[in-house]
Design a protein around this motif. Structure first.
Motif, PDB file in Angstrom:
ATOM      1  N   ALA A 175       0.824  -1.201   0.000  1.00  6.81           N
ATOM      2  CA  ALA A 175       0.000   0.000   0.000  1.00  6.81           C
ATOM      3  C   ALA A 175       0.858   1.251   0.000  1.00  6.81           C
ATOM      4  O   ALA A 175       1.907   1.321   0.646  1.00  6.81           O
ATOM      5  CB  ALA A 175      -0.927   0.004   1.214  1.00  6.81           C
ATOM      6  N   VAL A 176       0.382   2.265  -0.730  1.00  6.30           N
ATOM      7  CA  VAL A 176       1.079   3.537  -0.833  1.00  6.30           C
ATOM      8  C   VAL A 176       0.060   4.657  -0.662  1.00  6.30           C
ATOM      9  O   VAL A 176      -1.042   4.593  -1.222  1.00  6.30           O
ATOM     10  CB  VAL A 176       1.782   3.682  -2.202  1.00  6.30           C
ATOM     11  CG1 VAL A 176       2.385   5.060  -2.363  1.00  6.30           C
ATOM     12  CG2 VAL A 176       2.842   2.609  -2.370  1.00  6.30           C
ATOM     13  N   ARG A 177       0.410   5.659   0.108  1.00 12.11           N
ATOM     14  CA  ARG A 177      -0.452   6.835   0.218  1.00 12.11           C
ATOM     15  C   ARG A 177      -0.039   7.835  -0.853  1.00 12.11           C
ATOM     16  O   ARG A 177       1.140   8.178  -0.979  1.00 12.11           O
ATOM     17  CB  ARG A 177      -0.336   7.474   1.603  1.00 12.11           C
ATOM     18  CG  ARG A 177      -1.399   8.527   1.858  1.00 12.11           C
ATOM     19  CD  ARG A 177      -1.310   9.087   3.261  1.00 12.11           C
ATOM     20  NE  ARG A 177      -2.441   9.947   3.546  1.00 12.11           N
ATOM     21  CZ  ARG A 177      -2.385  11.024   4.327  1.00 12.11           C
ATOM     22  NH1 ARG A 177      -1.235  11.358   4.897  1.00 12.11           N
ATOM     23  NH2 ARG A 177      -3.455  11.748   4.558  1.00 12.11           N
ATOM     24  N   GLY A 178      -1.003   8.299  -1.617  1.00 15.02           N
ATOM     25  CA  GLY A 178      -0.682   9.241  -2.680  1.00 15.02           C
ATOM     26  C   GLY A 178      -1.918   9.795  -3.335  1.00 15.02           C
ATOM     27  O   GLY A 178      -3.026   9.295  -3.134  1.00 15.02           O
ATOM     28  N   GLN A 179      -1.716  10.848  -4.123  1.00 14.54           N
ATOM     29  CA  GLN A 179      -2.793  11.479  -4.857  1.00 14.54           C
ATOM     30  C   GLN A 179      -2.517  11.386  -6.341  1.00 14.54           C
ATOM     31  O   GLN A 179      -1.361  11.302  -6.775  1.00 14.54           O
ATOM     32  CB  GLN A 179      -2.965  12.934  -4.432  1.00 14.54           C
ATOM     33  CG  GLN A 179      -3.312  13.094  -2.955  1.00 14.54           C
ATOM     34  CD  GLN A 179      -3.806  14.479  -2.628  1.00 14.54           C
ATOM     35  OE1 GLN A 179      -4.399  15.145  -3.465  1.00 14.54           O
ATOM     36  NE2 GLN A 179      -3.566  14.912  -1.398  1.00 14.54           N
ATOM     37  N   LEU A 180      -3.599  11.450  -7.124  1.00 16.05           N
ATOM     38  CA  LEU A 180      -3.457  11.228  -8.556  1.00 16.05           C
ATOM     39  C   LEU A 180      -2.654  12.318  -9.247  1.00 16.05           C
ATOM     40  O   LEU A 180      -2.013  12.068 -10.261  1.00 16.05           O
ATOM     41  CB  LEU A 180      -4.849  11.119  -9.188  1.00 16.05           C
ATOM     42  CG  LEU A 180      -5.518   9.764  -8.977  1.00 16.05           C
ATOM     43  CD1 LEU A 180      -6.974   9.823  -9.373  1.00 16.05           C
ATOM     44  CD2 LEU A 180      -4.797   8.693  -9.772  1.00 16.05           C
ATOM     45  N   GLY A 181      -2.668  13.527  -8.723  1.00 11.75           N
ATOM     46  CA  GLY A 181      -1.908  14.594  -9.373  1.00 11.75           C
ATOM     47  C   GLY A 181      -0.415  14.365  -9.324  1.00 11.75           C
ATOM     48  O   GLY A 181       0.307  14.818 -10.209  1.00 11.75           O
ATOM     49  N   ALA A 182       0.053  13.663  -8.297  1.00 11.13           N
ATOM     50  CA  ALA A 182       1.488  13.397  -8.138  1.00 11.13           C
ATOM     51  C   ALA A 182       1.677  12.006  -7.561  1.00 11.13           C
ATOM     52  O   ALA A 182       2.146  11.842  -6.430  1.00 11.13           O
ATOM     53  CB  ALA A 182       2.119  14.452  -7.243  1.00 11.13           C
ATOM     54  N   PRO A 183       1.323  10.967  -8.320  1.00 11.89           N
ATOM     55  CA  PRO A 183       1.458   9.606  -7.797  1.00 11.89           C
ATOM     56  C   PRO A 183       2.925   9.248  -7.590  1.00 11.89           C
ATOM     57  O   PRO A 183       3.786   9.651  -8.374  1.00 11.89           O
ATOM     58  CB  PRO A 183       0.830   8.745  -8.896  1.00 11.89           C
ATOM     59  CG  PRO A 183       0.922   9.563 -10.140  1.00 11.89           C
ATOM     60  CD  PRO A 183       0.820  10.990  -9.710  1.00 11.89           C
ATOM     61  N   PRO A 184       3.228   8.496  -6.521  1.00 14.11           N
ATOM     62  CA  PRO A 184       4.628   8.193  -6.188  1.00 14.11           C
ATOM     63  C   PRO A 184       5.178   7.007  -6.985  1.00 14.11           C
ATOM     64  O   PRO A 184       5.760   6.092  -6.415  1.00 14.11           O
ATOM     65  CB  PRO A 184       4.545   7.878  -4.690  1.00 14.11           C
ATOM     66  CG  PRO A 184       3.187   7.283  -4.527  1.00 14.11           C
ATOM     67  CD  PRO A 184       2.291   7.991  -5.504  1.00 14.11           C
ATOM     68  N   PHE A 185       5.003   7.041  -8.295  1.00 13.10           N
ATOM     69  CA  PHE A 185       5.476   5.965  -9.158  1.00 13.10           C
ATOM     70  C   PHE A 185       6.073   6.567 -10.423  1.00 13.10           C
ATOM     71  O   PHE A 185       5.683   7.656 -10.856  1.00 13.10           O
ATOM     72  CB  PHE A 185       4.328   5.023  -9.553  1.00 13.10           C
ATOM     73  CG  PHE A 185       3.604   4.398  -8.395  1.00 13.10           C
ATOM     74  CD1 PHE A 185       4.177   3.369  -7.665  1.00 13.10           C
ATOM     75  CD2 PHE A 185       2.341   4.839  -8.032  1.00 13.10           C
ATOM     76  CE1 PHE A 185       3.503   2.798  -6.595  1.00 13.10           C
ATOM     77  CE2 PHE A 185       1.652   4.271  -6.974  1.00 13.10           C
ATOM     78  CZ  PHE A 185       2.240   3.248  -6.242  1.00 13.10           C
ATOM     79  N   ARG A 186       6.975   5.841 -11.024  1.00 14.65           N
ATOM     80  CA  ARG A 186       7.530   6.311 -12.284  1.00 14.65           C
ATOM     81  C   ARG A 186       6.557   6.019 -13.420  1.00 14.65           C
ATOM     82  O   ARG A 186       5.655   5.187 -13.290  1.00 14.65           O
ATOM     83  CB  ARG A 186       8.881   5.654 -12.555  1.00 14.65           C
ATOM     84  CG  ARG A 186       8.797   4.178 -12.867  1.00 14.65           C
ATOM     85  CD  ARG A 186      10.172   3.583 -13.157  1.00 14.65           C
ATOM     86  NE  ARG A 186      10.065   2.230 -13.635  1.00 14.65           N
ATOM     87  CZ  ARG A 186       9.909   1.159 -12.884  1.00 14.65           C
ATOM     88  NH1 ARG A 186       9.833   1.301 -11.563  1.00 14.65           N
ATOM     89  NH2 ARG A 186       9.826  -0.037 -13.419  1.00 14.65           N
ATOM     90  N   SER A 187       6.746   6.693 -14.521  1.00 14.84           N
ATOM     91  CA  SER A 187       5.862   6.537 -15.672  1.00 14.84           C
ATOM     92  C   SER A 187       5.944   5.126 -16.234  1.00 14.84           C
ATOM     93  O   SER A 187       7.022   4.513 -16.268  1.00 14.84           O
ATOM     94  CB  SER A 187       6.234   7.541 -16.769  1.00 14.84           C
ATOM     95  OG  SER A 187       6.085   8.861 -16.301  1.00 14.84           O
ATOM     96  N   GLY A 188       4.802   4.614 -16.678  1.00 13.17           N
ATOM     97  CA  GLY A 188       4.750   3.353 -17.405  1.00 13.17           C
ATOM     98  C   GLY A 188       5.115   2.127 -16.605  1.00 13.17           C
ATOM     99  O   GLY A 188       5.578   1.133 -17.177  1.00 13.17           O
ATOM    100  N   CYS A 189       4.886   2.133 -15.294  1.00 13.33           N
ATOM    101  CA  CYS A 189       5.329   0.984 -14.500  1.00 13.33           C
ATOM    102  C   CYS A 189       4.204   0.007 -14.177  1.00 13.33           C
ATOM    103  O   CYS A 189       4.453  -0.969 -13.469  1.00 13.33           O
ATOM    104  CB  CYS A 189       6.034   1.442 -13.228  1.00 13.33           C
ATOM    105  SG  CYS A 189       4.997   2.325 -12.068  1.00 13.33           S
TER     106      CYS A 189
END
Length: 329
Positions: free
Chosen positions: A151-165
């Motif tokens: 689980a990760v806490r985050g918002q869609l405007g700045a998701p804590p993941f790299r592109s295309g993963c």
């Protein structure tokens, strides 16, 4: 005071038809009445005026979509609720597993992100490797991790993941809670592989139930739902933002019958009773849950009929991002 023009959150049109005024019938967080409009151009239904972020936060009771996780170890009652929730998720699981199986056949190694994962019941039941749940709620994060879900806490405007993963992104009853779809769907496209997939579900404002109950339809969930989609406006929204719809389903064992019961008897809705601490413990809780279950079972024949005519109370779609044209973002 000058009256503010109504602006559609989907297409920015100022042409609108006033539909209903209604209030928070499910969770009773406010006595305020809210107006619902239908855009005269794109036909989206939306709340007007749109509440501020601070106002909106006050309309979400503690434990919204996470209440069962708080009691999962709390005895027979909680275990029965968990078993019921897993049972009614079967069509969600079947729909998503079909997409994952198709990815494997294409030679793709699946990696799934569930946005707005709630307490993680869906991901727990899916029991698939390489699944991540993301939510803004700390309670949801704790519930996800209690289930052993990444689980990760985050918002869609700045998701804590790299592109295309991710090969697959799922959003179950998330899009209607967002003022405008552009940010959400742009974030999803950024997170997906070029050959990735999106599975998305929303309440269907084009359902027979919605036509029958109008402003008292449980699927509106005023004031937490900011935009209400029909199957047609959802398809248009996705296509206008670079997705193509592969398939859709109007059947939902979890949502369709329950939404009908919520329209008629909102006070019986178990999550709302849990949030309000009303008739949710002891004999009163058992009797209320059995009454809700009985009414839900009685509603199934009607909801099967509306689903067979593609007017179910919820619509779930499988979509893929269209290839980007070179030079155009």
């Amino acid at each position: 005071m000058q009256k503010m023009a109504m602006i559609c959150p989907g297409c920015s049109s100022e042409r609108a038809l006033r539909l209903w005024k209604t209030t928070d019938r499910l969770f009773c967080t406010t006595d305020a009445r809210f107006e619902l409009q239908r855009c005269g151009d794109c036909e989206l239904i939306y709340l007007w005026p749109q509440p501020s972020a601070e106002e909106l936060a006050g309309y979400y009771p503690r434990g919204y979509w996470v209440e069962a996780a708080d009691e999962r170890e709390g005895g027979l009652h909680a275990r029965l609720i968990e078993a019921y929730r897993r049972l009614v998720l079967r069509d969600h699981l079947r729909f998503v597993r079909r997409v994952l199986d198709e990815q494997v056949r294409r030679g793709v190694t699946p990696r799934l992100l569930d946005l707005g994962a709630g307490d993680g019941c869906f991901l727990d039941a899916l029991a698939s490797p390489s699944c991540v749940g993301m939510d803004v709620s700390r309670d949801a994060l704790m519930a996800l991790r209690a289930r052993g879900v990444d689980a990760v806490r985050g918002q869609l405007g700045a998701p804590p993941f790299r592109s295309g993963c991710f090969s697959l992104v799922t959003l179950f009853h998330v899009l209607e809670h967002v003022a405008a779809p552009d940010l959400v769907l742009a974030s999803v496209r950024e997170l997906l592989r070029s050959d990735g997939d999106l599975v998305l579900q929303v309440p269907n404002s084009g359902s027979w139930q919605a036509a029958l109950f109008g402003g008292r339809w449980g699927g509106l969930d005023v004031p937490r739902h900011l935009v209400d989609y029909s199957a047609r406006t959802l398809r248009r929204t996705l296509e206008a933002r670079g997705f193509e719809v592969v398939r859709e389903s109007h059947f939902s064992l979890r949502d369709n019958a329950a939404t009908l019961v919520n329209s008629l008897f909102p006070g019986l809705y178990p999550p709302a009773r849990a949030a309000r601490r009303v008739a949710n413990r002891g004999l009163a809780g058992w009797l209320s849950d059995f009454a809700y279950l009985g009414l839900t079972l009685a509603a199934i024949p009607f909801t099967l009929l509306e689903s067979s005519f593609r007017h179910g109370a919820a619509v779930m779609v499988h979509a893929r991002p269209r290839p980007k044209t070179p030079g155009i973002s």
